[in-house]
Design a protein around this motif. Structure first.
Motif, PDB file in Angstrom:
ATOM      1  N   ARG A 182      -6.692   7.022   0.164  1.00 28.58           N
ATOM      2  CA  ARG A 182      -5.276   7.278  -0.067  1.00 28.58           C
ATOM      3  C   ARG A 182      -4.914   8.690   0.367  1.00 28.58           C
ATOM      4  NH1 ARG A 182      -5.204   7.185  -5.929  1.00 28.58           N
ATOM      5  NH2 ARG A 182      -3.008   7.755  -5.726  1.00 28.58           N
ATOM      6  N   PHE A 183      -3.679   8.810   0.830  1.00 26.20           N
ATOM      7  CA  PHE A 183      -3.125  10.111   1.190  1.00 26.20           C
ATOM      8  C   PHE A 183      -1.714  10.190   0.632  1.00 26.20           C
ATOM      9  CE2 PHE A 183      -0.434  12.750   3.904  1.00 26.20           C
ATOM     10  CZ  PHE A 183      -1.130  13.954   3.882  1.00 26.20           C
ATOM     11  N   ARG A 191       0.800  -1.228   0.000  1.00 27.91           N
ATOM     12  CA  ARG A 191       0.000   0.000   0.000  1.00 27.91           C
ATOM     13  C   ARG A 191       0.834   1.279   0.000  1.00 27.91           C
ATOM     14  NH1 ARG A 191      -4.902  -1.390   4.310  1.00 27.91           N
ATOM     15  NH2 ARG A 191      -5.833  -3.090   3.097  1.00 27.91           N
ATOM     16  N   LEU A 192       2.144   1.211  -0.003  1.00 25.79           N
ATOM     17  CA  LEU A 192       2.983   2.402  -0.012  1.00 25.79           C
ATOM     18  C   LEU A 192       3.774   2.474  -1.310  1.00 25.79           C
ATOM     19  CD1 LEU A 192       4.249   4.895   1.373  1.00 25.79           C
ATOM     20  CD2 LEU A 192       5.985   3.331   2.329  1.00 25.79           C
ATOM     21  N   ALA A 198       5.271  10.524  -1.698  1.00 22.53           N
ATOM     22  CA  ALA A 198       4.787   9.287  -1.092  1.00 22.53           C
ATOM     23  C   ALA A 198       3.280   9.202  -1.267  1.00 22.53           C
ATOM     24  CB  ALA A 198       5.149   9.223   0.392  1.00 22.53           C
ATOM     25  N   ASP A 199       2.799   7.998  -1.513  1.00 28.69           N
ATOM     26  CA  ASP A 199       1.378   7.739  -1.716  1.00 28.69           C
ATOM     27  C   ASP A 199       1.037   6.491  -0.910  1.00 28.69           C
ATOM     28  OD1 ASP A 199      -1.124   6.883  -2.624  1.00 28.69           O
ATOM     29  OD2 ASP A 199      -0.788   7.637  -4.646  1.00 28.69           O
ATOM     30  N   PHE A 236      -2.405  15.579  -1.037  1.00 25.51           N
ATOM     31  CA  PHE A 236      -3.740  15.206  -1.499  1.00 25.51           C
ATOM     32  C   PHE A 236      -4.305  14.129  -0.588  1.00 25.51           C
ATOM     33  CE2 PHE A 236      -1.409  11.702  -3.331  1.00 25.51           C
ATOM     34  CZ  PHE A 236      -2.307  10.640  -3.272  1.00 25.51           C
ATOM     35  N   ALA A 237      -5.626  13.998  -0.627  1.00 24.42           N
ATOM     36  CA  ALA A 237      -6.326  12.882   0.016  1.00 24.42           C
ATOM     37  C   ALA A 237      -7.476  12.489  -0.906  1.00 24.42           C
ATOM     38  CB  ALA A 237      -6.849  13.284   1.387  1.00 24.42           C
ATOM     39  N   SER A 238      -7.698  11.168  -1.052  1.00 26.64           N
ATOM     40  CA  SER A 238      -8.764  10.729  -1.956  1.00 26.64           C
ATOM     41  C   SER A 238      -9.460   9.502  -1.391  1.00 26.64           C
ATOM     42  CB  SER A 238      -8.193  10.409  -3.346  1.00 26.64           C
ATOM     43  OG  SER A 238      -7.370   9.265  -3.315  1.00 26.64           O
TER      44      SER A 238
END
Length: 946
Positions: free
Chosen positions: A818-819, A756-757, A809-810, A864-866
């Motif tokens: 996700r951030f 997840r990273l 980084a995501d 960002f955040a989604s």
């Protein structure tokens, strides 16, 4: 038009009602067939008709996936970069069943297209681990997520070697720099069609600012690029690929809001490939806002229609794309000291300050406006004779108008400083009073009343200046005019691609195009005057209450009733036609991939001048437009040849490692305004082709969790030329013999260390400098110093940081949420003053022999955040918040002057230096013009996908 737009969105929403809800779930695990490692990020697609995807899912970090579909038959397709795609057919009843596909092994394939798949040979894309060229790619979903309220071209700033600046901050005004080269050395292409301006060498992003909505992908090919055409690219090729009509079935509605009144609405629907072979893809959008910088309001519409037909060997695509827009601008130079004066007056600049607007009769009035609509139509026909041979024919055309407003004229020879009010805005009321003959209190002169200058009327005219003929315009009045370009171009590309043997592939083609730019001026506002006469000139006079005599008498009574209806000052056609041919050979043997390409074209340049009037007849050096004598005077066609050649080789050392190299040269024809040196048919005697040589080497590494690319380049650019232009004098001078060397190293890396990273980073280190002095030629009649040496040898090239780095980084905190964040750092950036400033005869030794000022380094953080949630098995809603420049960092993004801190402050009557006056900002002399980067901006988006 807004009603039509909203009704269209409702229509797209209604289409969503025709959806099914029975479902089948597929699950499984995807691994590679050698090391038996999980293939994190592989794409699993459900395809109902063999081409278009109806449902998709990504493979998780442990290799598992699940995808749900309502289709009862089709194929499950598993694909990943670097591996051969596998398809598994299925047939069921759609009765809520679950099918376990078990472990699916993908075979490695070192020859795959990275990120972009095209079906036509007339579009050139980079193939990963095969094409020996440096590139970066943005796919549609990445553009959609990251665009925020940026110009789409700003998204490339995350790519190595790329710097973007919002310049004045207006919509679509972003400037792009690649490897230290200005954007006029970049070739923008839409579906393989060059859209570079051959008349002035500019790149107009504003009229394609909604490209991120309609493109399936955008690939920046740095350096020589992969295009087979003999185009304008020496620094890179921006390849924008439109969605085909048979794009995946489905649609979306998109609503976005942001800072300073930003609003965007988009609706799109695609039929996918129907059983009849027909397909359609439609998109409509509206974008508007007040602008981050004061008085930079904008409004832009966009439309895209693609119709297709595919049957057996034939694939037809017809596409129309357009984006009518207008936006207010900030283009006038602003000194750092002025920003501070309009801020707190001490050390905090007002970086939203804009001097290009004012108040007229208590209403806000923007004086710098850009507008345009230049739609592009494309018809493409691909014939696949066999699996190895394709003929691609493409016809295209565009007809549209663009323009921008500018002041013209003068009052008593006063500078613009006299027409700025206490708030730093244009004093339009004073201008209006003077133009209309009302008493006006002007500094130095006191109360002034303009005299009638023709038959009891107040007639404005062009600002003539000293043309060497004894006439100086001192009270011509001030008008607002638009410089208009009516553009028409059409052409075609035909390409034959054939696989001669298993190892040898040949592409051969022809490229032809005809372009006509009709250039003129129209009047927008006379600010109180009775008319406009482009033939009107005044003799020098300081007797303010005496009528000036027009020489000759006015020929045109341009009244308020026909504002904008009649061309004034000049009118001419710039005609450019070319015919080119090219050949490209790809040869693959063992682990080696060879690429060789060469091309030649001949341009035919012609100028048609419609600017013949009585004044022009008695003054041959002038081109004043006379509507009563609209005759033309055309030059003969001037042929100029251009050519290029490039060669590259890629070696796949192992399935993970590859190395590559390329080299080539380009001889590029000068743009039209370099050949014709002014607003007349005279040819610049100093023009010549630009020469560009490049060599580049690179290394790539691919594994299940790391993707890395590193390259080094060396580029020599010789005989470049910069024309200097004013609307009144045309190209009054030119700088020739601009030679430079750009060298550098670029790195980009993506890592998935844990589930997840995803981490990514870039590094660009350049060494860009001029390699000789240049020559300035003054082309104005009667110039006393027609030739000057510009001492720029070994000076740093400004306009972009020579050190850039980014890290991002995501992370997916929980399913579908996700951030991410990204930090960009820039250093070793220098000012980019006009090169004629390095002439000691005019600007003094202190300026001419000193390197350009180094601007302060800066770092900017974005975040960002989604979140995505499912409405049903086929419908989704995506929510996303983007915040750019989170810390609201104030930084100088560019400067076009280079005053040293120990230099004389021009604003000081006693000749003190900037240091002595304390006129310093962040280590930079306050007299330097600058534009600041935008502070904190935000954008929130809701996207409904069906």
């Amino acid at each position: 038009m807004k009603k039509i737009f909203y009704y269209s969105l409702v229509f797209l929403l209604v289409l969503n009602s025709f959806q099914g809800y029975s479902q089948t779930k597929f699950k499984g695990v995807v691994k590679d067939d050698r090391e038996k490692l999980s293939l994190f990020g592989a794409l699993v697609s459900i395809k109902a008709d063999g081409t278009s995807s109806v449902d998709q899912a990504s493979v998780d970090f442990d290799g598992s996936f699940q995808v749900i579909t309502t289709k009862t038959f089709g194929t499950v397709e598993i694909s990943m970069n670097g591996f051969i795609t596998k398809s598994i057919p299925f047939y069921g009843k759609g009765d809520e069943s679950t099918i376990d596909l078990g472990v699916i092994y993908l075979e490695e394939n070192t020859v795959t297209e990275r990120d972009i798949i095209v079906t036509t040979s007339s579009i050139d894309v980079i193939k990963d681990r095969k094409t020996p060229i440096s590139s970066s790619t943005m796919r549609n979903y990445e553009m959609r997520e990251k665009a925020s309220n940026k110009d789409f071209i700003e998204l490339t700033s995350q790519m190595p070697g790329v710097y973007t600046s919002r310049v004045g901050g207006g919509y679509g005004d972003t400037r792009m720099n690649v490897r230290g080269f200005e954007q006029n050395n970049i070739s923008p292409m839409i579906d393989g069609i060059p859209v570079y301006d051959l008349e002035a060498g500019i790149v107009d992003w504003a009229n394609i600012a909604s490209m991120n909505d309609v493109a399936s992908s955008i690939q920046l090919q740095r350096g020589l690029g992969a295009s087979k055409l003999v185009n304008s690219s020496v620094a890179g090729t921006m390849n924008m690929i439109l969605r085909n009509a048979n794009y995946d079935k489905g649609g979306f509605l998109y609503n976005s809001t942001g800072n300073d009144g930003y609003r965007k609405f988009v609706g799109s629907y695609a039929t996918g490939l129907l059983q009849s072979g027909f397909s359609a893809n439609v998109l409509l959008s509206l974008t508007s806002g007040d602008g981050y910088v004061k008085s930079t309001n904008f409004e832009a519409y966009s439309y895209y229609i693609a119709l297709g037909f595919k049957k057996k060997k034939h694939d037809f695509q017809f596409k129309v794309f357009g984006s009518p827009q207008w936006h207010n601008q900030r283009v006038s130079d602003i000194a750092l000291s002025t920003y501070i004066e309009r801020g707190n007056g001490v050390d905090d600049p007002n970086y939203k300050y804009n001097s290009d607007w004012g108040y007229l009769n208590n209403e806000e009035y923007a004086t710098k406006v850009n507008f345009g609509h230049k739609p592009l139509g494309i018809f493409q026909w691909d014939i696949n004779f066999t699996d190895k041979t394709q003929l691609s024919a493409k016809l295209y055309g565009s007809k549209g108008t663009s323009g921008s407003t500018n002041f013209s004229g003068g009052i008593l020879g006063l500078s613009w400083d006299y027409f700025v009010d206490a708030n730093g805005q244009v004093d339009l009321n004073t201008i209006n009073s003077f133009n209309s003959g009302e008493p006006t209190d002007l500094p130095f002169y006191g109360v002034v009343t303009r005299s009638e200058n023709y038959n009891g009327q107040y007639i404005n005219s062009i600002w003539n200046g000293d043309q060497g003929n004894g006439f100086v315009s001192t009270d011509t009045g001030i008008s607002l005019l638009s410089e208009i370009t009516n553009q028409t171009f059409y052409g075609g590309i035909i390409n034959l691609s054939t696989q001669l043997t298993n190892n040898l592939k040949l592409n051969y083609g022809l490229d032809a195009r005809k372009t006509v730019y009709n250039k003129t001026r129209i009047v927008n506002d006379l600010f109180g005057a009775d008319g406009y006469d482009p033939d009107y000139y005044t003799t020098p006079s300081f007797s303010l209450n005496t009528n000036n005599t027009a020489l000759p008498e006015p020929l045109l009574d341009f009244t308020k009733k026909n504002l904008g209806a009649t061309p004034v000052d000049y009118k001419y056609d710039a005609k450019i036609a070319y015919l080119g041919s090219y050949a490209q050979i790809e040869y693959d043997i063992w682990k080696l991939n060879f690429l060789a390409q060469g091309g030649f074209n001949r341009q035919f340049i012609q100028r048609v001048n419609y600017s013949l009037g009585n004044y022009a007849e008695s003054n041959p050096g002038s081109d004043v437009y006379d509507i009563d004598n609209n005759t033309s005077n055309a030059t003969s066609e001037l042929p100029i040849d251009g050519y290029n050649a490039k060669f590259g080789v890629n070696f796949n050392v192992t399935s993970k490692h590859n190395v590559w190299a390329n080299a080539g040269f380009v001889s590029r024809q000068p743009v039209f305004v370099t050949v014709y040196s002014g607003l007349n048919n005279n040819v610049n005697p100093y023009y010549k082709n630009e020469k560009f040589k490049s060599i580049e080497v690179g290394y790539g590494f691919r594994s299940r969790s790391i993707s890395l690319n590193i390259s080094a380049y060396s580029s020599d650019h010789k005989d470049a030329e910069t024309p200097y232009y004013s609307p009144e004098d045309g190209n009054f001078g030119t700088t020739s013999g601009i030679n430079r060397v750009n060298r550098g190293i670029e790195l980009d890396i993506t890592v998935a260390p844990i589930r997840r990273l995803i981490l990514n980073g870039t590094l660009s280190l350049g060494d860009w400098k001029y390699s000789s002095n240049a020559i300035f030629y003054d082309l104005r009649p009667g110039s006393t110093t027609p030739v000057s040496t510009l001492y720029i040898n070994d000076h740093k090239i400004g306009g972009a940081p020579q050190l850039m780095a980014s890290f991002g980084a995501d992370y997916e905190f929980f399913k579908n949420f996700r951030f991410g964040s990204n930090i960009k750092y820039a250093d070793k950036m220098y000012a980019s003053p006009s090169l004629e400033r390095y002439d000691p005869a005019f600007y003094g030794d202190d300026f001419a022999f000193k390197s350009p000022v180094r601007l302060p380094s800066f770092a900017v953080v974005d975040a960002f955040a989604s979140y995505r949630f499912r409405i049903n098995v086929t419908n989704f809603i995506d929510l996303r918040l983007n915040i750019d420049n989170v810390l609201n960092r104030k930084y100088i993004s560019e400067s076009n002057t280079s005053y040293q801190t120990n230099g004389v402050d021009p604003s000081d009557v006693n000749g003190a230096t900037f240091n002595e006056n304390g006129n310093i900002y962040n280590g930079i002399a306050g007299g330097n013009n600058a534009f600041f980067g935008l502070g904190r901006t935000w954008n929130f988006t809701v996207r409904y996908e069906f």
